[in-house]
Design a protein around this motif. Structure first.
Motif, mmCIF file in Angstrom:
data_model
loop_
_atom_site.group_PDB
_atom_site.id
_atom_site.type_symbol
_atom_site.label_atom_id
_atom_site.label_comp_id
_atom_site.label_asym_id
_atom_site.label_seq_id
_atom_site.Cartn_x
_atom_site.Cartn_y
_atom_site.Cartn_z
ATOM 1 N N GLU A 39 77.886 29.103 -2.318
ATOM 2 C CA GLU A 39 77.568 27.714 -1.999
ATOM 3 C C GLU A 39 78.691 27.080 -1.216
ATOM 4 O O GLU A 39 79.735 27.697 -1.005
ATOM 5 N N PHE A 40 78.509 25.839 -0.783
ATOM 6 C CA PHE A 40 79.660 25.069 -0.305
ATOM 7 C C PHE A 40 79.546 23.633 -0.794
ATOM 8 O O PHE A 40 78.455 23.101 -0.992
ATOM 9 N N GLU A 41 80.717 23.044 -1.018
ATOM 10 C CA GLU A 41 80.784 21.773 -1.743
ATOM 11 C C GLU A 41 80.000 20.666 -1.053
ATOM 12 O O GLU A 41 79.363 19.836 -1.709
ATOM 13 N N ALA A 42 80.020 20.623 0.283
ATOM 14 C CA ALA A 42 79.389 19.510 1.000
ATOM 15 C C ALA A 42 77.865 19.624 1.062
ATOM 16 O O ALA A 42 77.191 18.689 1.491
ATOM 17 N N CYS A 43 77.325 20.743 0.642
ATOM 18 C CA CYS A 43 75.878 20.983 0.751
ATOM 19 C C CYS A 43 75.133 20.254 -0.384
ATOM 20 O O CYS A 43 75.375 20.516 -1.558
ATOM 21 N N PRO A 44 74.230 19.329 -0.043
ATOM 22 C CA PRO A 44 73.546 18.552 -1.080
ATOM 23 C C PRO A 44 72.647 19.404 -1.979
ATOM 24 O O PRO A 44 72.449 19.076 -3.152
ATOM 25 N N PHE A 45 72.126 20.491 -1.429
ATOM 26 C CA PHE A 45 71.264 21.364 -2.230
ATOM 27 C C PHE A 45 72.103 22.165 -3.234
ATOM 28 O O PHE A 45 71.681 22.407 -4.359
ATOM 29 N N CYS A 46 73.306 22.534 -2.786
ATOM 30 C CA CYS A 46 74.219 23.241 -3.695
ATOM 31 C C CYS A 46 74.626 22.321 -4.841
ATOM 32 O O CYS A 46 74.787 22.752 -5.976
ATOM 33 N N PRO A 66 81.893 27.975 3.199
ATOM 34 C CA PRO A 66 81.900 26.826 4.119
ATOM 35 C C PRO A 66 81.430 27.238 5.507
ATOM 36 O O PRO A 66 81.472 28.433 5.845
ATOM 37 N N LYS A 67 81.024 26.278 6.295
ATOM 38 C CA LYS A 67 80.609 26.570 7.664
ATOM 39 C C LYS A 67 81.793 27.169 8.421
ATOM 40 O O LYS A 67 82.916 26.712 8.273
ATOM 41 N N GLY A 68 81.512 28.211 9.181
ATOM 42 C CA GLY A 68 82.563 28.880 9.943
ATOM 43 C C GLY A 68 83.294 29.935 9.121
ATOM 44 O O GLY A 68 84.119 30.679 9.643
ATOM 45 N N PHE A 72 82.435 35.284 2.543
ATOM 46 C CA PHE A 72 81.312 35.576 1.641
ATOM 47 C C PHE A 72 79.946 35.340 2.271
ATOM 48 O O PHE A 72 78.929 35.745 1.714
ATOM 49 N N ARG A 73 79.915 34.679 3.428
ATOM 50 C CA ARG A 73 78.615 34.453 4.081
ATOM 51 C C ARG A 73 77.900 35.770 4.412
ATOM 52 O O ARG A 73 76.689 35.880 4.182
ATOM 53 N N PRO A 74 78.636 36.805 4.915
ATOM 54 C CA PRO A 74 77.935 38.055 5.239
ATOM 55 C C PRO A 74 77.252 38.679 4.020
ATOM 56 O O PRO A 74 76.164 39.260 4.132
ATOM 57 N N LYS A 82 69.279 36.037 4.764
ATOM 58 C CA LYS A 82 69.619 34.877 5.591
ATOM 59 C C LYS A 82 70.836 34.152 5.020
ATOM 60 O O LYS A 82 71.099 34.243 3.816
ATOM 61 N N ALA A 83 71.538 33.456 5.915
ATOM 62 C CA ALA A 83 72.704 32.669 5.480
ATOM 63 C C ALA A 83 72.219 31.283 5.117
ATOM 64 O O ALA A 83 72.266 30.352 5.914
ATOM 65 N N LEU A 84 71.699 31.149 3.909
ATOM 66 C CA LEU A 84 71.174 29.874 3.425
ATOM 67 C C LEU A 84 71.770 29.628 2.041
ATOM 68 O O LEU A 84 71.830 30.559 1.220
ATOM 69 N N PHE A 85 72.170 28.404 1.796
ATOM 70 C CA PHE A 85 72.880 28.099 0.555
ATOM 71 C C PHE A 85 72.242 26.907 -0.133
ATOM 72 O O PHE A 85 71.757 26.004 0.568
ATOM 73 N N PRO A 86 72.192 26.910 -1.460
ATOM 74 C CA PRO A 86 72.800 27.817 -2.422
ATOM 75 C C PRO A 86 72.063 29.156 -2.521
ATOM 76 O O PRO A 86 70.877 29.245 -2.208
ATOM 77 N N PHE A 87 72.817 30.171 -3.012
ATOM 78 C CA PHE A 87 72.252 31.484 -3.310
ATOM 79 C C PHE A 87 72.793 31.872 -4.680
ATOM 80 O O PHE A 87 74.008 31.958 -4.867
ATOM 81 N N TYR A 98 67.271 32.069 -3.439
ATOM 82 C CA TYR A 98 67.537 30.914 -2.587
ATOM 83 C C TYR A 98 66.738 29.743 -3.173
ATOM 84 O O TYR A 98 66.029 29.902 -4.142
ATOM 85 N N GLU A 99 66.798 28.601 -2.507
ATOM 86 C CA GLU A 99 66.022 27.391 -2.795
ATOM 87 C C GLU A 99 66.496 26.677 -4.068
ATOM 88 O O GLU A 99 66.222 27.109 -5.196
ATOM 89 N N SER A 100 67.140 25.538 -3.844
ATOM 90 C CA SER A 100 67.750 24.807 -4.954
ATOM 91 C C SER A 100 66.746 24.444 -6.051
ATOM 92 O O SER A 100 67.050 24.570 -7.237
ATOM 93 N N ASP A 101 65.541 23.997 -5.663
ATOM 94 C CA ASP A 101 64.567 23.600 -6.701
ATOM 95 C C ASP A 101 64.158 24.801 -7.555
ATOM 96 O O ASP A 101 63.993 24.679 -8.776
HETATM 97 N N1 LIG Z 1 65.394 24.120 0.768
HETATM 98 C C1 LIG Z 1 66.696 24.713 0.653
HETATM 99 C C2 LIG Z 1 67.573 24.110 1.714
HETATM 100 C C3 LIG Z 1 68.922 24.774 1.742
HETATM 101 C C4 LIG Z 1 69.713 24.413 3.003
HETATM 102 O O1 LIG Z 1 69.157 23.891 3.992
HETATM 103 N N2 LIG Z 1 71.012 24.706 2.986
HETATM 104 C C5 LIG Z 1 71.884 24.504 4.146
HETATM 105 C C6 LIG Z 1 73.179 23.843 3.716
HETATM 106 S S1 LIG Z 1 72.968 22.226 3.057
HETATM 107 C C7 LIG Z 1 72.282 25.849 4.729
HETATM 108 O O2 LIG Z 1 72.392 26.822 4.013
HETATM 109 N N3 LIG Z 1 72.485 25.898 6.049
HETATM 110 C C8 LIG Z 1 72.937 27.098 6.697
HETATM 111 C C9 LIG Z 1 74.406 27.130 6.857
HETATM 112 O O3 LIG Z 1 75.128 26.319 6.286
HETATM 113 O O4 LIG Z 1 74.849 28.024 7.567
HETATM 114 C C10 LIG Z 1 67.214 24.482 -0.730
HETATM 115 O O5 LIG Z 1 66.842 23.474 -1.380
HETATM 116 O O6 LIG Z 1 68.001 25.318 -1.239
#
Ligand SMILES: N[C@@H](CCC(=O)N[C@@H](CS)C(=O)NCC(=O)O)C(=O)O
Length: 233
Positions: A39-46, A66-68, A72-74, A82-87, A98-101
């Protein structure tokens, strides 16, 4: 950032989420093995998932993405596609999600009493307030900064709603330092063991087995992390 502004915006983020992750909810079974959260701290879903972990008094190994960041992203891309967070990885059930809900519902089903608290089950409204919370600190734990990598996992005693803990988590995140997150929200059965170890009930409390340092005070912890692990770009 000026310290008063730093604390005020972090406090505002917690207030925006109405203190979500302040208090432990009804608990269910306990995991034998520690959960893993990418995850990353600034991500609202995380944040939603971190609130759930605090409410359920669950520990996790946190792998900051974090972005960049390239540490751990790989791994997330390889494991989930996919690089989607939280995981979330639960080694107890071999679930990788994946998917916060979905993650929040899974956590309350498996480790709570099955009921997801109102603050986490309002769909787009929950997301909107979590985004607003992140908006107070857009740069906090969003982007990677060059850092040395400690050999052993750090440990952080924390709970999601504490503005001081957030300041420390943001730093660990930006520096891509993985850590064991010990949640000790109000009502946590883990508090007694924590007090036994640290001497008092105050968070954040950082343990760094690489240097033997154990410390309170968010500003001092941030200074320690910068001094010990940050590298000039
Ligand atoms: N629907 C997803 C949305 C997750 C999402 O969009 N996460 C963003 C960060 S807030 C993300 O992973 N973006 C790709 C990235 O940061 O590289 C959930 O609720 O988990």
């Amino acid at each position: 950032m000026n310290r008063s502004l730093d604390v005020a915006t972090s406090f505002a983020a917690s207030v925006t989420r109405l203190g979500g992750g302040m208090q432990v909810a009804p608990l269910g079974r306990r995991p034998k093995q520690r959960l893993e959260l990418y995850e990353f701290e600034a991500c609202p879903f995380c944040r939603k998932v971190r609130e759930a972990l605090s409410m359920l008094d669950l520990e996790a190994t946190v792998y900051p993405c974090p972005k960049g960041g390239s540490r751990f992203r790989p791994a997330v891309r390889e494991r989930g596609g996919k690089a989607l967070f939280p995981f979330l990885v639960d080694p107890n059930t071999k679930r990788e999600m994946y998917e916060s809900d979905d993650i929040v519902a899974y956590l309350f089903e498996r480790y709570g009493d099955g009921g997801v608290p109102l603050s986490l089950r309002l769909g787009p409204l929950t997301d909107a307030f979590s985004m607003l919370a992140s908006a107070w600190r857009p740069a906090g734990g969003a982007r990677y900064e060059p850092a040395k990598h400690p050999a052993k996992l750090l440990e952080l005693y924390s709970f999601e709603a504490s503005p001081f803990c957030r300041i420390v988590r943001e730093r660990l995140c930006a520096l891509e330092i993985p850590y064991v997150l010990h949640n000790v929200a109000k009502g946590s059965p883990s508090r007694d063991a924590f007090i036994e170890r640290s001497g008092k009930m105050m968070v954040p409390y950082l343990v760094d087995p690489n240097t033997g340092v154990e410390m309170f005070e968010s500003a001092d912890i941030v200074a320690y992390l910068n001094r010990t692990y940050a590298k000039a770009a």
